[in-house]
Design a protein around this motif. Structure first.
Motif, short mmCIF file in Angstrom:
data_model
loop_
_atom_site.label_atom_id
_atom_site.label_comp_id
_atom_site.label_asym_id
_atom_site.label_seq_id
_atom_site.Cartn_x
_atom_site.Cartn_y
_atom_site.Cartn_z
N ARG A 28 -14.26 -21.54 14.98
CA ARG A 28 -13.19 -20.91 14.21
C ARG A 28 -12.14 -21.92 13.72
O ARG A 28 -11.33 -21.59 12.85
CB ARG A 28 -12.50 -19.84 15.06
CG ARG A 28 -13.35 -18.61 15.29
CD ARG A 28 -12.65 -17.59 16.17
NE ARG A 28 -13.43 -16.37 16.32
CZ ARG A 28 -13.08 -15.35 17.10
NH1 ARG A 28 -11.95 -15.41 17.79
NH2 ARG A 28 -13.86 -14.29 17.19
N LEU A 29 -12.15 -23.13 14.26
CA LEU A 29 -11.15 -24.12 13.87
C LEU A 29 -11.59 -24.87 12.61
O LEU A 29 -12.78 -25.05 12.37
CB LEU A 29 -10.92 -25.10 15.02
CG LEU A 29 -10.23 -24.49 16.25
CD1 LEU A 29 -10.18 -25.50 17.39
CD2 LEU A 29 -8.82 -24.02 15.91
N PRO A 30 -10.62 -25.32 11.79
CA PRO A 30 -10.97 -26.07 10.57
C PRO A 30 -11.73 -27.35 10.90
O PRO A 30 -11.62 -27.89 12.00
CB PRO A 30 -9.60 -26.38 9.95
CG PRO A 30 -8.65 -25.41 10.57
CD PRO A 30 -9.17 -25.15 11.95
N GLY A 31 -12.48 -27.83 9.95
CA GLY A 31 -13.22 -29.07 10.14
C GLY A 31 -14.70 -28.81 10.26
O GLY A 31 -15.17 -27.67 10.23
N GLN A 32 -15.44 -29.90 10.40
CA GLN A 32 -16.90 -29.81 10.50
C GLN A 32 -17.36 -30.65 11.67
O GLN A 32 -17.14 -31.86 11.70
CB GLN A 32 -17.56 -30.31 9.21
CG GLN A 32 -19.06 -30.09 9.15
CD GLN A 32 -19.62 -30.44 7.78
OE1 GLN A 32 -18.88 -30.79 6.88
NE2 GLN A 32 -20.93 -30.34 7.64
N ARG A 33 -17.97 -30.00 12.64
CA ARG A 33 -18.43 -30.71 13.83
C ARG A 33 -19.74 -30.10 14.31
O ARG A 33 -20.03 -28.93 14.01
CB ARG A 33 -17.36 -30.70 14.93
CG ARG A 33 -16.92 -29.30 15.35
CD ARG A 33 -15.64 -29.31 16.15
NE ARG A 33 -14.52 -29.79 15.38
CZ ARG A 33 -13.75 -28.99 14.62
NH1 ARG A 33 -14.03 -27.69 14.52
NH2 ARG A 33 -12.75 -29.47 13.95
N SER A 124 -18.45 -20.52 9.67
CA SER A 124 -17.92 -21.85 9.98
C SER A 124 -18.67 -22.96 9.26
O SER A 124 -19.87 -22.86 8.99
CB SER A 124 -18.00 -22.08 11.49
OG SER A 124 -17.51 -23.36 11.84
N ALA A 125 -17.94 -24.04 9.00
CA ALA A 125 -18.57 -25.26 8.47
C ALA A 125 -19.21 -26.07 9.60
O ALA A 125 -20.03 -26.96 9.34
CB ALA A 125 -17.53 -26.11 7.75
N SER A 126 -18.83 -25.77 10.83
CA SER A 126 -19.42 -26.44 11.99
C SER A 126 -20.74 -25.78 12.36
O SER A 126 -21.06 -24.68 11.89
CB SER A 126 -18.46 -26.39 13.18
OG SER A 126 -17.27 -27.09 12.89
N THR A 127 -21.51 -26.44 13.21
CA THR A 127 -22.79 -25.91 13.64
C THR A 127 -22.87 -25.88 15.16
O THR A 127 -22.31 -26.75 15.84
CB THR A 127 -23.96 -26.75 13.11
OG1 THR A 127 -23.82 -28.10 13.58
CG2 THR A 127 -23.98 -26.75 11.59
#
Length: 464
Positions: A28-33, A124-127
């Motif tokens: 849910r947090l911004p960024g991509q990780r 999300s942009a994260s995976t």
């Protein structure tokens, strides 16, 4: 042949509720990780507590108390409303109470946790990737953490989080085994209980919520014989009710700090409530929000006093039984089929045609032998990692990467969950959350506790 090392930003060790909630908060947090969750079970979000398949094994809190979203206390109620509208859990309609007051089966709660993870992944942009394996070793250096899995694979991450959840005594190998688990029936294995003579005597060690589950399992398996329960203090969990709100008296009086002061004031508040015709659970429920603060600021002597003198009554009054399960236990007591005795378990006795145990009843010096057709170990959770005979806890202790928490409850960490090693150094790479932090906060297993920890830890990891 060992595969090459895989890399990730965060390695979450354990994919039960704790690990899943942390993954959701990171998503849910911004960024991509990239996040790897290492969990030997086929599904994330369930763990020990929510892998139950029997509808009779329910949460011990109603829907209004069990949200996985720390910013929305009604999240489970809202999800459950849609789930029931779609035809899920049709038996719920037999209970004439609002949805917020339902006690969902633990298996359905696992579905809820899984759906919240799926929704977070989609947005999300994260995976997040599930690695189905068991972590058997862990190494930390200045720049990363490295895990070794039971299949030989290695994973490297900037951070690793011990989200190992609970180690139920009934399912956890012990370093100093009494042989109880080898002789006992799993408290949640209804199928195994169908093989017990339905008219025979079943012995149960422990009288907490695991015992309540075991009694539900026996009932669903068709057992109709006597049930003998042995517990050191002979206390049963009280039934959970829905009391009205009560003034937060601990917030109003910060001078209340010691276990003795707390116990005296709680009793006084309960008497006031009862004199007004209000359920004593109302004032007791206000204490819950302060337990972490009170426990963390207490000295070792005060903590020992609490564990020795207050803990059994705190457990039976606070960790209460869901209503339907409590009704079953009460009915079996009234029928004379279920009996609880204040007695300490003193070991197994070799026997060919039955299970025989040694117990010492309270007030007696002699040890008595008691026989039954089957034995169930319902002695709760093993929090002392030194006694858990699993590869990872033993390796962490051997490497000096962890040390026991206060009173050997879980492991030591700072207030943010950063693990403290054997030399007292706070790790910059290894963190913990949930039940492993029992010694830090005392109450670190409830859904609301873990939800708050997950949000705070996700923020810290991403800020770093």
């Amino acid at each position: 042949m060992t595969e090459s090392i895989r890399n990730a930003d965060v390695l979450i060790i354990g994919g039960g509720l704790s690990g899943t909630m942390l993954a959701v908060q990171l998503l849910r947090l911004p960024g991509q990780r990239h996040i790897l969750v290492i969990e030997p079970r086929a599904e994330l979000g369930r763990g020990e507590a929510y892998s139950a398949v029997e509808l009779g094994h329910t949460l011990n809190g109603n829907a209004a108390r069990m949200s996985v979203d720390p910013d929305n206390a009604d999240d489970l109620t809202q999800w459950l409303t849609g789930y029931l509208d779609a035809g899920g859990w049709p038996q719920a309609h037999q209970q004439p109470v609002p949805i917020s007051e339902l006690f969902p089966p633990r298996g359905i709660f696992g579905v809820y946790a899984q759906q919240r993870l799926a929704e977070a992944k989609a947005l999300s942009a994260s995976t997040v990737e599930h690695i189905r394996a068991e972590v058997v070793d862990l190494i930390v250096d200045e720049t990363s953490t490295r895990l070794t899995l039971d299949n030989g694979q290695q994973l490297r991450g900037a951070y690793a989080v011990l989200a190992t959840g609970m180690f139920p005594a009934a399912r956890t190998p012990q370093t100093e085994s009494s042989g109880v688990n080898a002789a006992a029936v799993d408290p949640w294995d209804v199928q195994a209980m169908t093989r017990i003579d339905p008219q025979s005597t079943v012995l149960i060690i422990g009288s907490g919520l695991t015992m309540v589950d075991a009694v539900v399992s026996l009932e669903q398996a068709g057992h109709r014989g006597p049930i003998e329960i042995f517990s050191r203090h002979g206390l049963l969990p009280h039934v959970r009710r829905q009391p009205p709100s009560w003034e937060d008296f601990l917030a109003a009086d910060p001078s209340l700090r010691s276990p003795r002061q707390l116990l005296r004031e709680v009793r006084r508040q309960c008497r006031i409530a009862q004199a007004q015709g209000i359920d004593w659970q109302a004032p007791l429920d206000t204490v819950r929000a302060h337990i972490g603060r009170l426990w963390s600021q207490a000295g070792e002597r005060e903590k020992r006093q609490f564990v020795r003198h207050v803990r059994p009554w705190w457990e039976s009054h606070h960790h209460r039984s869901p209503p339907l399960s409590a009704q079953l236990v009460a009915r079996l007591q009234e029928e004379g089929r279920l009996r609880i005795q204040a007695a300490s378990f003193k070991g197994l006795v070799a026997s060919d045609d039955a299970v025989t145990i040694n117990v010492r009843r309270r007030g007696e010096q002699v040890v008595t032998q008691v026989a039954g057709a089957a034995l169930i170990n319902s002695s709760g959770i093993e929090y002392d990692w030194r006694r858990v005979a699993r590869p990872l806890p033993q390796q962490l202790l051997k490497r000096g990467l962890i040390q026991p928490g206060p009173l050997a409850l879980g492991i030591a960490a700072d207030v943010s969950g950063a693990v403290v090693d054997a030399e007292g150094k706070v790790s910059q790479r290894l963190f913990a959350m949930g039940p492993p932090l029992r010694g830090m906060w005392w109450e670190s297993t409830a859904v609301t506790d873990v939800a708050i920890q997950a949000k705070a830890l996700a923020a810290r990891l991403t800020q770093r």
